[in-house]
Design a protein around this motif. Structure first.
Motif, PDB file in Angstrom:
ATOM      1  N   THR A  88     -30.664  21.216 -56.468  1.00 16.59           N
ATOM      2  CA  THR A  88     -31.389  20.675 -55.065  1.00 16.59           C
ATOM      3  C   THR A  88     -31.454  21.624 -54.037  1.00 16.59           C
ATOM      4  OG1 THR A  88     -30.168  18.470 -55.489  1.00 16.59           O
ATOM      5  CG2 THR A  88     -31.002  18.911 -53.048  1.00 16.59           C
ATOM      6  N   ILE A  89     -30.461  22.428 -53.870  1.00 19.32           N
ATOM      7  CA  ILE A  89     -30.467  23.690 -52.914  1.00 19.32           C
ATOM      8  C   ILE A  89     -31.722  24.705 -53.180  1.00 19.32           C
ATOM      9  CG2 ILE A  89     -29.250  25.786 -52.291  1.00 19.32           C
ATOM     10  CD1 ILE A  89     -26.396  24.370 -52.736  1.00 19.32           C
ATOM     11  N   MET A  90     -31.656  25.100 -54.737  1.00 21.84           N
ATOM     12  CA  MET A  90     -32.794  25.970 -54.961  1.00 21.84           C
ATOM     13  C   MET A  90     -34.392  25.317 -54.530  1.00 21.84           C
ATOM     14  SD  MET A  90     -31.520  27.373 -58.596  1.00 21.84           S
ATOM     15  CE  MET A  90     -32.946  28.293 -59.031  1.00 21.84           C
ATOM     16  N   VAL A  91     -34.470  24.210 -54.895  1.00 23.25           N
ATOM     17  CA  VAL A  91     -35.610  23.233 -54.609  1.00 23.25           C
ATOM     18  C   VAL A  91     -35.806  23.420 -52.996  1.00 23.25           C
ATOM     19  CG1 VAL A  91     -36.884  21.315 -54.631  1.00 23.25           C
ATOM     20  CG2 VAL A  91     -35.611  22.117 -56.743  1.00 23.25           C
ATOM     21  N   TYR A  92     -34.787  23.001 -52.195  1.00 23.82           N
ATOM     22  CA  TYR A  92     -35.047  22.836 -51.043  1.00 23.82           C
ATOM     23  C   TYR A  92     -35.169  24.504 -50.117  1.00 23.82           C
ATOM     24  CZ  TYR A  92     -33.639  22.527 -46.146  1.00 23.82           C
ATOM     25  OH  TYR A  92     -33.630  22.817 -44.621  1.00 23.82           O
ATOM     26  N   THR A  93     -34.606  25.484 -50.737  1.00 24.00           N
ATOM     27  CA  THR A  93     -35.004  26.576 -50.339  1.00 24.00           C
ATOM     28  C   THR A  93     -36.286  27.058 -50.712  1.00 24.00           C
ATOM     29  OG1 THR A  93     -32.624  27.188 -50.593  1.00 24.00           O
ATOM     30  CG2 THR A  93     -34.127  29.117 -50.547  1.00 24.00           C
ATOM     31  N   LEU A  94     -37.009  26.833 -51.819  1.00 22.81           N
ATOM     32  CA  LEU A  94     -38.198  26.978 -52.255  1.00 22.81           C
ATOM     33  C   LEU A  94     -39.236  26.267 -51.231  1.00 22.81           C
ATOM     34  CD1 LEU A  94     -40.073  28.612 -53.906  1.00 22.81           C
ATOM     35  CD2 LEU A  94     -39.826  26.719 -55.601  1.00 22.81           C
ATOM     36  N   ALA A  95     -38.863  24.971 -51.014  1.00 25.14           N
ATOM     37  CA  ALA A  95     -39.827  24.186 -50.266  1.00 25.14           C
ATOM     38  C   ALA A  95     -39.969  24.651 -48.975  1.00 25.14           C
ATOM     39  CB  ALA A  95     -39.472  22.817 -50.273  1.00 25.14           C
ATOM     40  N   THR A  96     -38.861  25.343 -48.315  1.00 24.43           N
ATOM     41  CA  THR A  96     -38.656  25.516 -46.773  1.00 24.43           C
ATOM     42  C   THR A  96     -38.874  26.966 -46.699  1.00 24.43           C
ATOM     43  OG1 THR A  96     -36.274  25.400 -46.896  1.00 24.43           O
ATOM     44  CG2 THR A  96     -37.523  23.337 -46.292  1.00 24.43           C
ATOM     45  N   ARG A  97     -39.029  27.663 -47.639  1.00 29.15           N
ATOM     46  CA  ARG A  97     -39.013  29.126 -47.543  1.00 29.15           C
ATOM     47  C   ARG A  97     -40.186  29.619 -46.430  1.00 29.15           C
ATOM     48  NH1 ARG A  97     -42.418  32.713 -50.865  1.00 29.15           N
ATOM     49  NH2 ARG A  97     -44.101  31.513 -51.597  1.00 29.15           N
ATOM     50  N   ALA A  98     -40.013  30.727 -45.611  1.00 33.00           N
ATOM     51  CA  ALA A  98     -40.895  31.187 -44.733  1.00 33.00           C
ATOM     52  C   ALA A  98     -42.065  31.806 -45.482  1.00 33.00           C
ATOM     53  CB  ALA A  98     -40.423  32.207 -43.770  1.00 33.00           C
ATOM     54  N   THR A  99     -43.360  31.460 -44.783  1.00 34.88           N
ATOM     55  CA  THR A  99     -44.414  32.346 -45.547  1.00 34.88           C
ATOM     56  C   THR A  99     -44.774  33.793 -45.000  1.00 34.88           C
ATOM     57  OG1 THR A  99     -46.230  31.132 -44.252  1.00 34.88           O
ATOM     58  CG2 THR A  99     -45.262  30.172 -46.609  1.00 34.88           C
ATOM     59  N   MET A 100     -44.040  34.005 -43.949  1.00 36.77           N
ATOM     60  CA  MET A 100     -44.122  35.184 -43.382  1.00 36.77           C
ATOM     61  C   MET A 100     -43.039  35.933 -42.770  1.00 36.77           C
ATOM     62  SD  MET A 100     -45.874  33.690 -39.655  1.00 36.77           S
ATOM     63  CE  MET A 100     -45.724  35.032 -38.829  1.00 36.77           C
ATOM     64  N   ASP A 101     -43.114  37.221 -42.696  1.00 37.75           N
ATOM     65  CA  ASP A 101     -41.534  37.864 -41.980  1.00 37.75           C
ATOM     66  C   ASP A 101     -42.059  39.303 -41.593  1.00 37.75           C
ATOM     67  OD1 ASP A 101     -39.140  38.244 -41.505  1.00 37.75           O
ATOM     68  OD2 ASP A 101     -38.278  38.458 -43.426  1.00 37.75           O
ATOM     69  N   VAL A 102     -41.023  39.848 -40.916  1.00 40.24           N
ATOM     70  CA  VAL A 102     -41.506  40.985 -40.534  1.00 40.24           C
ATOM     71  C   VAL A 102     -40.056  41.996 -40.359  1.00 40.24           C
ATOM     72  CG1 VAL A 102     -41.074  40.421 -37.862  1.00 40.24           C
ATOM     73  CG2 VAL A 102     -42.663  42.480 -38.384  1.00 40.24           C
ATOM     74  N   ASN A 103     -40.159  43.152 -40.777  1.00 41.99           N
ATOM     75  CA  ASN A 103     -39.178  44.232 -40.732  1.00 41.99           C
ATOM     76  C   ASN A 103     -39.540  45.388 -39.602  1.00 41.99           C
ATOM     77  OD1 ASN A 103     -37.665  42.789 -42.680  1.00 41.99           O
ATOM     78  ND2 ASN A 103     -38.579  43.856 -44.084  1.00 41.99           N
ATOM     79  N   VAL A 104     -38.689  45.756 -38.846  1.00 41.00           N
ATOM     80  CA  VAL A 104     -38.868  46.905 -37.858  1.00 41.00           C
ATOM     81  C   VAL A 104     -38.001  48.091 -38.026  1.00 41.00           C
ATOM     82  CG1 VAL A 104     -39.161  47.663 -35.589  1.00 41.00           C
ATOM     83  CG2 VAL A 104     -39.763  45.336 -36.141  1.00 41.00           C
ATOM     84  N   LEU A 105     -38.251  49.239 -38.070  1.00 41.83           N
ATOM     85  CA  LEU A 105     -37.568  50.412 -38.290  1.00 41.83           C
ATOM     86  C   LEU A 105     -37.862  51.585 -37.455  1.00 41.83           C
ATOM     87  CD1 LEU A 105     -35.267  51.705 -40.125  1.00 41.83           C
ATOM     88  CD2 LEU A 105     -37.234  52.660 -41.579  1.00 41.83           C
ATOM     89  N   HIS A 106     -36.948  51.966 -36.542  1.00 41.04           N
ATOM     90  CA  HIS A 106     -37.166  52.915 -35.403  1.00 41.04           C
ATOM     91  C   HIS A 106     -37.223  54.302 -36.209  1.00 41.04           C
ATOM     92  CE1 HIS A 106     -36.511  55.405 -32.040  1.00 41.04           C
ATOM     93  NE2 HIS A 106     -36.495  54.338 -31.342  1.00 41.04           N
ATOM     94  N   GLU A 107     -38.385  54.851 -35.824  1.00 41.54           N
ATOM     95  CA  GLU A 107     -38.509  56.175 -36.438  1.00 41.54           C
ATOM     96  C   GLU A 107     -37.481  57.305 -35.854  1.00 41.54           C
ATOM     97  OE1 GLU A 107     -41.041  57.585 -38.223  1.00 41.54           O
ATOM     98  OE2 GLU A 107     -41.984  55.574 -38.618  1.00 41.54           O
ATOM     99  N   ARG A 108     -37.052  58.001 -36.755  1.00 43.26           N
ATOM    100  CA  ARG A 108     -35.729  59.004 -36.719  1.00 43.26           C
ATOM    101  C   ARG A 108     -36.268  60.501 -36.319  1.00 43.26           C
ATOM    102  NH1 ARG A 108     -31.110  56.691 -38.297  1.00 43.26           N
ATOM    103  NH2 ARG A 108     -31.141  54.815 -39.240  1.00 43.26           N
ATOM    104  N   ASN A 109     -37.316  60.847 -36.540  1.00 43.70           N
ATOM    105  CA  ASN A 109     -37.862  61.989 -36.128  1.00 43.70           C
ATOM    106  C   ASN A 109     -39.317  61.985 -35.639  1.00 43.70           C
ATOM    107  OD1 ASN A 109     -37.710  65.010 -36.210  1.00 43.70           O
ATOM    108  ND2 ASN A 109     -38.226  65.299 -38.180  1.00 43.70           N
ATOM    109  N   PRO A 110     -39.594  62.090 -34.234  1.00 40.66           N
ATOM    110  CA  PRO A 110     -38.183  62.066 -33.330  1.00 40.66           C
ATOM    111  C   PRO A 110     -37.906  60.624 -33.063  1.00 40.66           C
ATOM    112  CG  PRO A 110     -40.291  62.620 -32.149  1.00 40.66           C
ATOM    113  CD  PRO A 110     -40.640  62.391 -33.689  1.00 40.66           C
ATOM    114  N   LEU A 111     -36.927  60.708 -32.314  1.00 41.25           N
ATOM    115  CA  LEU A 111     -36.135  59.468 -31.886  1.00 41.25           C
ATOM    116  C   LEU A 111     -36.943  58.896 -30.714  1.00 41.25           C
ATOM    117  CD1 LEU A 111     -32.327  59.936 -32.102  1.00 41.25           C
ATOM    118  CD2 LEU A 111     -33.715  58.356 -33.601  1.00 41.25           C
TER     119      LEU A 111
END
Length: 344
Positions: free
Chosen positions: A216-239
């Motif tokens: 049930t948990i797996m089915v619920y997770t699959l049915a309600t999963r987000a269809t979009m996401d975003v990740n952000v990474l700050h550039e280190r060189n240069p800061l």
């Protein structure tokens, strides 16, 4: 390979080399498939082919290839017996009423050849149905002799059942010398009692409930999963980059994950008053937000520049939120990072 013990002729070396090459190719394909689960597969395949993938990807493909080649090619059944946790789990889950692959000793013993068994029966003596053909051992993936009882190496595949049934059919004896049975029934047959099967009991009810909850948990997770996401990474060189007018620019790598059909995402930054944003190579909508196109079931990385003028520069590092909005549905996803005001 059966011929590995022969003299090392050219033909034998060729066959052995081909065998190990195919093993390595299968192991490499398996290791690569596992790594592709953790990234955008088409993009990573292209990067691997052009030698532009991250070192960590090559490292893990190499590790998984080596372990698969060694474990599946050389260790084989030793993995199941000594390293695989499933036999220990299986032993803890089973009980005397559980159906397991079982050799019915009350019917199979004493073992003897077909001719001796026929002669014994002709004289009125009892003869077991097992003819000691070893077919049950030959077909077992882990080399278990099921006639010695349940063992850690048994994975309950049932191949020994099919092999034994074929032999029984050929010698004219009833099938089922090896079959799914319980410890209780083994003892009841010795005592001349009919077999009983207790499918519904506390153990099976608990296992069923656990499987139902996890399912049930797996089915619920699959049915309600987000269809979009975003990740952000700050550039280190240069800061950060100090601009000629006294302002400061921070750059970020923004990865947009689209788990649906092809669509457009508007990028915006909040939490930093007076910030101006720009995405390299991306058009800006009339409202001033950059709009990024992402294909179906793909990810896309863009370089986001956040610039703040001297009048709006914060005195210290400031958290900001980078959000993407589906221009069609209005769905939203965001990720947090920080803005560095430079040397103040």
């Amino acid at each position: 390979m059966q011929g590995d013990k022969r003299y090392w002729t050219f033909d034998h070396i060729r066959k052995v080399a081909l065998k190990h090459f195919l093993w390595i190719m299968i192991a490499w394909w398996t290791g690569g498939a596992w790594v592709l689960y953790f990234d955008d597969a088409p993009t990573l395949v292209k990067e691997l082919a052009t030698f532009q993938a991250p070192f960590i990807a090559y490292l893990w493909i190499g590790i998984l290839t080596a372990t698969t080649y060694v474990f599946a090619g050389h260790a084989r059944e030793q993995m199941c017996i000594y390293m695989c946790p499933w036999p220990r789990i299986q032993a803890a889950l089973t009980d005397e009423s559980a159906l397991n692959v079982t050799y019915r000793r009350d019917r199979g013993e004493p073992r003897m050849s077909v001719k001796k068994a026929e002669a014994a029966r002709a004289h009125g003596d009892f003869a077991g149905d097992c003819v000691d053909c070893h077919q049950c051992i030959n077909v077992c993936p882990t080399g278990v002799d099921i006639r010695h009882g349940i063992q850690l190496g048994c994975i309950q595949c049932g191949l020994c059942i099919d092999a034994c049934d074929n032999v029984m059919r050929e010698i004219g004896r009833p099938k089922g010398l090896i079959g799914y049975d319980t410890d209780i029934n083994m003892q009841r047959r010795r005592d001349g009692k009919p077999p009983i099967y207790r499918i519904v009991r506390a153990r099976t009810l608990i296992y069923t409930a656990a499987i139902a909850i996890v399912g049930t948990i797996m089915v619920y997770t699959l049915a309600t999963r987000a269809t979009m996401d975003v990740n952000v990474l700050h550039e280190r060189n240069p800061l950060f980059v100090q601009l000629s007018d006294g302002g400061v620019r921070n750059d970020y790598t923004v990865r947009i994950l689209n788990k649906g059909a092809q669509r457009s995402f508007a990028i915006e930054v909040s939490g930093l008053p007076g910030a101006n944003i720009r995405v390299a190579g991306v058009e800006v909508a009339p409202d001033g937000k950059p709009v990024v196109e992402v294909g179906q079931d793909q990810t896309r990385e863009v370089r986001l520049s956040v610039q703040v003028g001297p009048a709006d520069l914060p005195k210290s590092s400031r958290d900001l939120e980078v959000a993407i909005t589906d221009t069609a549905s209005g769905g939203r996803a965001s990720a947090r990072d920080h803005f560095l005001p430079g040397d103040k």
